[in-house]
Design a protein around this motif. Structure first.
Motif, PDB file in Angstrom:
ATOM      1  N   LEU A 134       0.814  -1.205   0.000  1.00  0.00           N
ATOM      2  CA  LEU A 134       0.000   0.000   0.000  1.00  0.00           C
ATOM      3  C   LEU A 134       0.853   1.263   0.000  1.00  0.00           C
ATOM      4  CD1 LEU A 134      -3.016  -0.838   2.349  1.00  0.00           C
ATOM      5  CD2 LEU A 134      -2.981  -0.617  -0.136  1.00  0.00           C
ATOM      6  N   LEU A 135       2.022   1.216   0.614  1.00  0.00           N
ATOM      7  CA  LEU A 135       2.876   2.394   0.613  1.00  0.00           C
ATOM      8  C   LEU A 135       3.333   2.752  -0.797  1.00  0.00           C
ATOM      9  CD1 LEU A 135       5.097   1.749   3.767  1.00  0.00           C
ATOM     10  CD2 LEU A 135       3.318   3.481   3.493  1.00  0.00           C
ATOM     11  N   VAL A 136       3.717   1.744  -1.566  1.00  0.00           N
ATOM     12  CA  VAL A 136       4.120   1.989  -2.951  1.00  0.00           C
ATOM     13  C   VAL A 136       2.927   2.493  -3.766  1.00  0.00           C
ATOM     14  CG1 VAL A 136       4.843   0.841  -5.077  1.00  0.00           C
ATOM     15  CG2 VAL A 136       6.057   0.399  -2.950  1.00  0.00           C
ATOM     16  N   LEU A 137       1.761   1.902  -3.538  1.00  0.00           N
ATOM     17  CA  LEU A 137       0.563   2.338  -4.252  1.00  0.00           C
ATOM     18  C   LEU A 137       0.236   3.792  -3.912  1.00  0.00           C
ATOM     19  CD1 LEU A 137      -1.861   1.756  -6.053  1.00  0.00           C
ATOM     20  CD2 LEU A 137      -3.047   0.837  -4.045  1.00  0.00           C
ATOM     21  N   ALA A 138       0.320   4.145  -2.623  1.00  0.00           N
ATOM     22  CA  ALA A 138       0.041   5.523  -2.206  1.00  0.00           C
ATOM     23  C   ALA A 138       1.053   6.489  -2.817  1.00  0.00           C
ATOM     24  CB  ALA A 138       0.065   5.616  -0.686  1.00  0.00           C
ATOM     25  N   PHE A 139       2.315   6.091  -2.867  1.00  0.00           N
ATOM     26  CA  PHE A 139       3.338   6.945  -3.458  1.00  0.00           C
ATOM     27  C   PHE A 139       3.062   7.158  -4.948  1.00  0.00           C
ATOM     28  CE2 PHE A 139       7.318   7.975  -5.456  1.00  0.00           C
ATOM     29  CZ  PHE A 139       7.985   8.767  -4.540  1.00  0.00           C
ATOM     30  N   ALA A 140       2.708   6.070  -5.645  1.00  0.00           N
ATOM     31  CA  ALA A 140       2.434   6.176  -7.078  1.00  0.00           C
ATOM     32  C   ALA A 140       1.250   7.097  -7.339  1.00  0.00           C
ATOM     33  CB  ALA A 140       2.169   4.787  -7.657  1.00  0.00           C
ATOM     34  N   GLU A 141       0.205   6.971  -6.550  1.00  0.00           N
ATOM     35  CA  GLU A 141      -0.954   7.835  -6.727  1.00  0.00           C
ATOM     36  C   GLU A 141      -0.621   9.289  -6.428  1.00  0.00           C
ATOM     37  OE1 GLU A 141      -3.948   6.111  -4.264  1.00  0.00           O
ATOM     38  OE2 GLU A 141      -4.548   4.630  -5.788  1.00  0.00           O
ATOM     39  N   GLN A 142       0.227   9.503  -5.422  1.00  0.00           N
ATOM     40  CA  GLN A 142       0.656  10.865  -5.091  1.00  0.00           C
ATOM     41  C   GLN A 142       1.424  11.489  -6.251  1.00  0.00           C
ATOM     42  OE1 GLN A 142       3.953  11.692  -2.216  1.00  0.00           O
ATOM     43  NE2 GLN A 142       2.309  12.478  -0.931  1.00  0.00           N
ATOM     44  N   GLN A 143       2.131  10.644  -7.017  1.00  0.00           N
ATOM     45  CA  GLN A 143       2.895  11.118  -8.159  1.00  0.00           C
ATOM     46  C   GLN A 143       2.057  11.193  -9.431  1.00  0.00           C
ATOM     47  OE1 GLN A 143       6.359  11.958  -8.280  1.00  0.00           O
ATOM     48  NE2 GLN A 143       6.152  11.993  -6.054  1.00  0.00           N
ATOM     49  N   GLY A 144       0.756  10.869  -9.302  1.00  0.00           N
ATOM     50  CA  GLY A 144      -0.134  10.951 -10.449  1.00  0.00           C
ATOM     51  C   GLY A 144      -0.133   9.743 -11.357  1.00  0.00           C
ATOM     52  N   HIS A 145       0.312   8.612 -10.848  1.00  0.00           N
ATOM     53  CA  HIS A 145       0.338   7.381 -11.640  1.00  0.00           C
ATOM     54  C   HIS A 145      -0.727   6.414 -11.128  1.00  0.00           C
ATOM     55  CE1 HIS A 145       4.156   8.232 -13.772  1.00  0.00           C
ATOM     56  NE2 HIS A 145       4.447   8.905 -12.665  1.00  0.00           N
ATOM     57  N   GLY A 146      -1.107   5.475 -11.966  1.00  0.00           N
ATOM     58  CA  GLY A 146      -2.101   4.480 -11.584  1.00  0.00           C
ATOM     59  C   GLY A 146      -1.460   3.287 -10.915  1.00  0.00           C
ATOM     60  N   ASP A 147      -2.313   2.317 -10.538  1.00  0.00           N
ATOM     61  CA  ASP A 147      -1.798   1.141  -9.833  1.00  0.00           C
ATOM     62  C   ASP A 147      -1.119   0.150 -10.760  1.00  0.00           C
ATOM     63  OD1 ASP A 147      -3.966   0.216 -11.218  1.00  0.00           O
ATOM     64  OD2 ASP A 147      -5.117  -0.422  -9.450  1.00  0.00           O
ATOM     65  N   ASP A 148      -1.110   0.442 -12.072  1.00  0.00           N
ATOM     66  CA  ASP A 148      -0.483  -0.490 -13.003  1.00  0.00           C
ATOM     67  C   ASP A 148       1.039  -0.508 -12.877  1.00  0.00           C
ATOM     68  OD1 ASP A 148      -0.720   2.185 -13.956  1.00  0.00           O
ATOM     69  OD2 ASP A 148      -0.059   1.524 -15.937  1.00  0.00           O
ATOM     70  N   VAL A 149       1.606   0.512 -12.235  1.00  0.00           N
ATOM     71  CA  VAL A 149       3.061   0.553 -12.106  1.00  0.00           C
ATOM     72  C   VAL A 149       3.557  -0.191 -10.872  1.00  0.00           C
ATOM     73  CG1 VAL A 149       3.121   2.782 -13.272  1.00  0.00           C
ATOM     74  CG2 VAL A 149       3.083   2.712 -10.780  1.00  0.00           C
ATOM     75  N   VAL A 150       2.636  -0.565  -9.997  1.00  0.00           N
ATOM     76  CA  VAL A 150       3.045  -1.158  -8.725  1.00  0.00           C
ATOM     77  C   VAL A 150       3.791  -2.474  -8.935  1.00  0.00           C
ATOM     78  CG1 VAL A 150       2.221  -2.119  -6.549  1.00  0.00           C
ATOM     79  CG2 VAL A 150       1.210  -0.017  -7.448  1.00  0.00           C
ATOM     80  N   ALA A 151       3.336  -3.290  -9.893  1.00  0.00           N
ATOM     81  CA  ALA A 151       3.975  -4.591 -10.121  1.00  0.00           C
ATOM     82  C   ALA A 151       5.462  -4.438 -10.429  1.00  0.00           C
ATOM     83  CB  ALA A 151       3.275  -5.321 -11.257  1.00  0.00           C
ATOM     84  N   TRP A 152       5.832  -3.331 -11.087  1.00  0.00           N
ATOM     85  CA  TRP A 152       7.244  -3.138 -11.422  1.00  0.00           C
ATOM     86  C   TRP A 152       8.097  -2.946 -10.176  1.00  0.00           C
ATOM     87  CZ3 TRP A 152       8.806  -4.391 -16.078  1.00  0.00           C
ATOM     88  CH2 TRP A 152       7.890  -4.356 -17.125  1.00  0.00           C
ATOM     89  N   PHE A 153       7.516  -2.357  -9.159  1.00  0.00           N
ATOM     90  CA  PHE A 153       8.268  -2.148  -7.932  1.00  0.00           C
ATOM     91  C   PHE A 153       8.595  -3.474  -7.253  1.00  0.00           C
ATOM     92  CE2 PHE A 153       6.437   2.047  -8.485  1.00  0.00           C
ATOM     93  CZ  PHE A 153       7.488   2.867  -8.143  1.00  0.00           C
TER      94      PHE A 153
END
Length: 422
Positions: free
Chosen positions: A244-263
């Motif tokens: 969830l922390l990575v997801l929250a960071f991505a959303e804060q940066q204006g990105h969707g949840d599709d980038v989370v898997a890369w992390f």
């Protein structure tokens, strides 16, 4: 049955008699553990149409699997791998088959699925802890054992990446319930190949206590298996909060949840690289000291990750954090093995494994609170703080042991057992 090497290497590990056959078989069974959680989640979601039911079923499966792991490992220590693992794997596979059938049709009962999943989790065979116990028998040389554990840890990391990919391949041509069934087949096939290997077949259960009243030698060390369990729990807490922390960071940066898997691919890549590098180095410091430092390194890296200005920098920080994961866990298993008496090696490793999984579950549960009440930067700091707190506790235990004159007891215990095996 044991082997030593004057120049330990990964190639030397695989040259140990029966090592390749044994390791390959157990990896087949452990691949099931990378597939089953995702497969069950997809199957139950499709059968019930409810994410809440699917989450509850998975929670029940995970709870019984994690909490009863030391009990199942104790059965392996007591009765030997062949007598204990085959019944467990068979019952586990049958229950997964029932779950596959039950979740293969729409409108399945949530309580029924939950009950079957909980029963299946309770029977999960401890293939990982048992394999590490086998490694400690095969690799008498301490340097060779470090490489064996590192190789095992990296392989496990890759299995938990490839498992979901395998499920994705199955669901392209069949229902998710079919992937659950594939997991059942894999665990039976892998366990059978594992326990029939000569390296495993020779491992007896617990030896009877001496009748002459002689006291059995106990392993020396400041705190037994407590430091590695504490460290593993801290690592698990930190990792469990990342989703969830990575997801929250991505959303804060204006990105969707599709980038989370890369992390998480980056975390796994870093962990695999760190594990291979760690196993190849001849360390002069003792394993308990390394355990504290590696756990602290993970905590500091995660705490700093929250300060990343963008996703690219965060990805790099996650890779750096991954460099500490496999080495920290490998060291935890080494310390636990050195502290355990020969009749409790599987159970000792299972406690470390349980601590990691329990920590991940707790971290995932509390990460929602972190995301809801704190900024991602502060959330990363708190997640890293869990590992730092564990590292401090381990370091304190090691320091106390040194003051009592038993700081090197864990290392000496490993050397003494190596001499006995030779």
């Amino acid at each position: 049955m044991s082997a030593t090497s004057s120049r330990p290497s990964y190639a030397a590990v695989l040259r140990i008699p029966y090592a390749r056959r044994t390791f390959a078989a157990v990896l087949v069974g452990r691949l099931s553990y990378g597939m089953v959680p995702v497969a069950v989640l997809l199957a139950v979601t499709r059968a019930t149409g409810s994410y809440a039911v699917a989450g509850t079923v998975m929670a029940l499966f995970g709870a019984t699997s994690v909490s009863l792991s030391p009990v199942r490992a104790a059965l392996v220590d007591r009765y030997g791998p062949r007598r204990a693992l085959l019944p467990m794997a068979s019952l586990y596979a049958v229950l997964l088959g029932v779950l596959a059938v039950a979740s293969g049709r729409p409108g399945a009962s949530g309580p029924v699925l939950g009950a079957v999943a909980a029963a299946a989790g309770a029977c999960t065979p401890p293939l990982g802890p048992t394999m590490r116990a086998v490694w400690s028998e095969l690799a008498a040389d301490r340097g060779l054992l470090q490489r064996a554990y590192s190789l095992d840890g990296v392989a496990e990391e890759l299995l938990f990446v490839s498992g979901p990919l395998a499920v994705g391949g199955v669901v392209q041509v069949a229902a998710p319930a079919a992937a659950v069934a594939v997991g059942a087949v894999l665990v039976v096939a892998g366990t059978f190949g594992f326990v029939t290997s000569p390296a495993v077949a020779r491992m007896p259960g617990r030896r009877p206590a001496p009748k002459d009243g002689a006291r059995q030698r106990k392993p020396r060390g400041p705190a037994g298996t407590v430091p590695p369990v504490v460290a593993a729990g801290g690592v698990g807490l930190s990792l469990g909060a990342l989703d969830l922390l990575v997801l929250a960071f991505a959303e804060q940066q204006g990105h969707g949840d599709d980038v989370v898997a890369w992390f998480f691919a980056a975390l796994s890549a870093g962990s695999a690289a760190g594990g291979l590098l760690y196993g190849a180095v001849e360390w002069r410091s003792g394993a308990p000291v390394r355990l504290s430092l590696l756990t602290a390194g993970l905590g500091l890296t995660l705490a700093g990750a929250g300060l990343a200005p963008n996703l690219a920098v965060l990805t790099g920080a996650i890779v750096c954090a991954g460099l500490f994961v496999a080495p920290a866990l490998t060291t935890a298993y080494l310390v636990a093995d050195a502290a355990a008496p020969p009749a409790a090696r599987t159970r000792s490793g299972a406690w470390v494994n349980t601590a990691v999984n329990a920590g991940i579950s707790a971290g995932a549960a509390t990460s929602g609170l972190l995301v809801a009440h704190f900024s991602p930067a502060l959330g990363f700091a708190l997640a890293g703080g869990a590992a730092l707190l564990a590292a401090t506790a381990v370091g304190t235990a090691v320091g106390a042991g040194r003051r009592r004159g038993g700081a090197v007891g864990l290392e000496e215990g490993a050397v003494e057992r190596a001499a006995e095996l030779r």
